[in-house]
Design a protein around this motif. Structure first.
Motif, PDB file in Angstrom:
ATOM      1  N   SER A  15       0.818  -1.218   0.000  1.00  0.00           N
ATOM      2  CA  SER A  15       0.000   0.000   0.000  1.00  0.00           C
ATOM      3  C   SER A  15       0.850   1.265   0.000  1.00  0.00           C
ATOM      4  CB  SER A  15      -0.944   0.001   1.209  1.00  0.00           C
ATOM      5  OG  SER A  15      -0.205  -0.076   2.413  1.00  0.00           O
ATOM      6  N   SER A  16       2.040   1.210   0.590  1.00  0.00           N
ATOM      7  CA  SER A  16       2.911   2.388   0.592  1.00  0.00           C
ATOM      8  C   SER A  16       4.021   2.285  -0.450  1.00  0.00           C
ATOM      9  CB  SER A  16       3.533   2.595   1.981  1.00  0.00           C
ATOM     10  OG  SER A  16       4.272   1.447   2.378  1.00  0.00           O
ATOM     11  N   SER A  17       4.488   1.067  -0.745  1.00  0.00           N
ATOM     12  CA  SER A  17       5.602   0.888  -1.677  1.00  0.00           C
ATOM     13  C   SER A  17       5.160   0.620  -3.108  1.00  0.00           C
ATOM     14  CB  SER A  17       6.474  -0.293  -1.215  1.00  0.00           C
ATOM     15  OG  SER A  17       5.742  -1.507  -1.285  1.00  0.00           O
ATOM     16  N   GLY A  18       3.925   0.155  -3.273  1.00  0.00           N
ATOM     17  CA  GLY A  18       3.456  -0.252  -4.596  1.00  0.00           C
ATOM     18  C   GLY A  18       3.814  -1.694  -4.925  1.00  0.00           C
ATOM     19  N   HIS A  19       4.488  -2.367  -4.006  1.00  0.00           N
ATOM     20  CA  HIS A  19       4.903  -3.750  -4.227  1.00  0.00           C
ATOM     21  C   HIS A  19       3.835  -4.711  -3.687  1.00  0.00           C
ATOM     22  CE1 HIS A  19       9.214  -1.967  -4.131  1.00  0.00           C
ATOM     23  NE2 HIS A  19       8.694  -1.901  -5.340  1.00  0.00           N
ATOM     24  N   PHE A  20       2.690  -4.704  -4.340  1.00  0.00           N
ATOM     25  CA  PHE A  20       1.576  -5.552  -3.912  1.00  0.00           C
ATOM     26  C   PHE A  20       1.893  -7.024  -4.155  1.00  0.00           C
ATOM     27  CE2 PHE A  20      -0.299  -1.454  -5.078  1.00  0.00           C
ATOM     28  CZ  PHE A  20      -0.997  -1.161  -3.910  1.00  0.00           C
ATOM     29  N   GLN A  21       1.253  -7.877  -3.389  1.00  0.00           N
ATOM     30  CA  GLN A  21       1.365  -9.318  -3.572  1.00  0.00           C
ATOM     31  C   GLN A  21       0.016  -9.862  -4.002  1.00  0.00           C
ATOM     32  OE1 GLN A  21       2.952 -10.865   0.127  1.00  0.00           O
ATOM     33  NE2 GLN A  21       5.039 -10.314  -0.417  1.00  0.00           N
ATOM     34  N   HIS A  22      -0.037 -10.448  -5.190  1.00  0.00           N
ATOM     35  CA  HIS A  22      -1.272 -10.996  -5.735  1.00  0.00           C
ATOM     36  C   HIS A  22      -1.306 -12.494  -5.449  1.00  0.00           C
ATOM     37  CE1 HIS A  22      -1.878  -7.162  -7.777  1.00  0.00           C
ATOM     38  NE2 HIS A  22      -0.607  -7.238  -8.172  1.00  0.00           N
ATOM     39  N   LEU A  23      -2.319 -12.925  -4.759  1.00  0.00           N
ATOM     40  CA  LEU A  23      -2.422 -14.316  -4.346  1.00  0.00           C
ATOM     41  C   LEU A  23      -2.757 -15.221  -5.528  1.00  0.00           C
ATOM     42  CD1 LEU A  23      -2.349 -16.091  -1.751  1.00  0.00           C
ATOM     43  CD2 LEU A  23      -4.833 -15.838  -1.666  1.00  0.00           C
ATOM     44  N   LYS A  24      -1.946 -16.267  -5.693  1.00  0.00           N
ATOM     45  CA  LYS A  24      -2.177 -17.260  -6.733  1.00  0.00           C
ATOM     46  C   LYS A  24      -2.736 -18.557  -6.159  1.00  0.00           C
ATOM     47  CE  LYS A  24      -0.629 -15.079 -10.420  1.00  0.00           C
ATOM     48  NZ  LYS A  24      -1.448 -14.891 -11.651  1.00  0.00           N
ATOM     49  N   ALA A  25      -2.280 -18.904  -4.965  1.00  0.00           N
ATOM     50  CA  ALA A  25      -2.759 -20.127  -4.301  1.00  0.00           C
ATOM     51  C   ALA A  25      -2.409 -20.030  -2.829  1.00  0.00           C
ATOM     52  CB  ALA A  25      -2.130 -21.371  -4.925  1.00  0.00           C
ATOM     53  N   ILE A  26      -3.082 -20.824  -2.010  1.00  0.00           N
ATOM     54  CA  ILE A  26      -2.817 -20.819  -0.576  1.00  0.00           C
ATOM     55  C   ILE A  26      -2.954 -22.240  -0.035  1.00  0.00           C
ATOM     56  CG2 ILE A  26      -5.218 -20.219  -0.040  1.00  0.00           C
ATOM     57  CD1 ILE A  26      -4.100 -18.583   2.361  1.00  0.00           C
ATOM     58  N   ARG A  27      -2.031 -22.599   0.846  1.00  0.00           N
ATOM     59  CA  ARG A  27      -2.067 -23.910   1.493  1.00  0.00           C
ATOM     60  C   ARG A  27      -1.787 -23.738   2.984  1.00  0.00           C
ATOM     61  NH1 ARG A  27       0.659 -28.704  -2.155  1.00  0.00           N
ATOM     62  NH2 ARG A  27      -0.371 -28.201  -4.140  1.00  0.00           N
ATOM     63  N   TYR A  28      -2.110 -24.774   3.738  1.00  0.00           N
ATOM     64  CA  TYR A  28      -1.763 -24.786   5.156  1.00  0.00           C
ATOM     65  C   TYR A  28      -1.015 -26.085   5.417  1.00  0.00           C
ATOM     66  CZ  TYR A  28      -6.246 -27.238   4.832  1.00  0.00           C
ATOM     67  OH  TYR A  28      -7.261 -28.055   4.433  1.00  0.00           O
ATOM     68  N   ASP A  29      -0.205 -26.102   6.472  1.00  0.00           N
ATOM     69  CA  ASP A  29       0.635 -27.263   6.727  1.00  0.00           C
ATOM     70  C   ASP A  29      -0.128 -28.376   7.445  1.00  0.00           C
ATOM     71  OD1 ASP A  29       0.458 -26.187   9.291  1.00  0.00           O
ATOM     72  OD2 ASP A  29       2.508 -26.716   9.789  1.00  0.00           O
TER      73      ASP A  29
END
Length: 223
Positions: free
Chosen positions: A67-81
């Motif tokens: 939000s401040s740097s412009g370096h957003f992270q776009h989620l492609k997938a999510i897992r849990y251990d």
């Protein structure tokens, strides 16, 4: 955006502070970029928006990454251990920078000397093909006397493409002989020379990965 991810939210194990660690990993080369924390609100925002949100323990507030740097992270997938107490986020890192120092990854420390990070920081470990591309790019930038890679690059298309042709034939013959070990060896040789050709023409290995990834959801061919 309605995110297509479903998680057993009631089964996830948040710690006594209501937090769960989340590891962000590059969706193409597998590089581990950072580790941060999520609470239920951050996770809900991430799933709903498709952009990663964390919980800042130092500021005690929701943190929309980028939000401040412009370096957003776009989620492609999510897992849990296996214990459901750690999340693994497969993300596309906008701008290629995840660390607040300007490094691609927060995991640049190695050896007994503390680094300050930044653009020149040690790159994170990646898959073998991406690492090979790094080495070839290094030879392109800083030629090494006696290097076979540099001999190929100095020979240009004539030498590089001739070798690709030779390696292609050897790969085909190994397949015809149904020799698994030889097939693997010839495939490795072919990939190496392909990567040299890519470097010679200014095409990055990541561009190839992006094309392959883009084909995952492409319409099926009829023939």
């Amino acid at each position: 955006m309605n995110a297509p991810w479903a998680l057993p939210l009631e089964e996830l194990r948040f710690n006594p502070d209501g937090l769960i660690p989340a590891i962000a990993q590059d969706w193409l080369d597998g590089a581990v970029l950072m580790l941060a924390w999520m609470n239920r609100q951050a996770l809900a925002q991430t799933l709903a928006s498709g952009q990663v949100h964390y919980w800042s323990r130092s500021r005690q507030e929701l943190w929309h990454k980028g939000s401040s740097s412009g370096h957003f992270q776009h989620l492609k997938a999510i897992r849990y251990d296996c214990d459901a107490d750690v999340l693994l986020l497969s993300i596309e890192q906008q701008g290629g920078i995840a660390c607040h120092t300007g490094a691609r990854s927060c995991f640049y420390g190695s050896g007994n000397q503390i680094s300050s990070g930044g653009a020149a920081a040690l790159p994170p470990p990646v898959d073998a093909c991406t690492e090979l591309a790094r080495v070839i790019q290094g030879r392109l930038k800083d030629p090494e006397p006696g290097s076979y890679t540099n001999k190929l690059l100095e020979g240009g298309d004539n030498r590089i493409l001739k070798k690709i042709g030779e390696e292609s034939v050897e790969f085909v013959m190994a397949c015809k002989d149904n020799a698994p070990d030889q097939i693997a060896a010839e495939a490795a040789d072919l990939l190496f020379h392909l990567q040299v050709a890519l470097a010679h023409h200014g095409v990055s290995w990541r561009q190839v990965q992006e094309v392959l990834a883009g084909r995952r959801d492409a319409p099926r061919r009829e023939n």
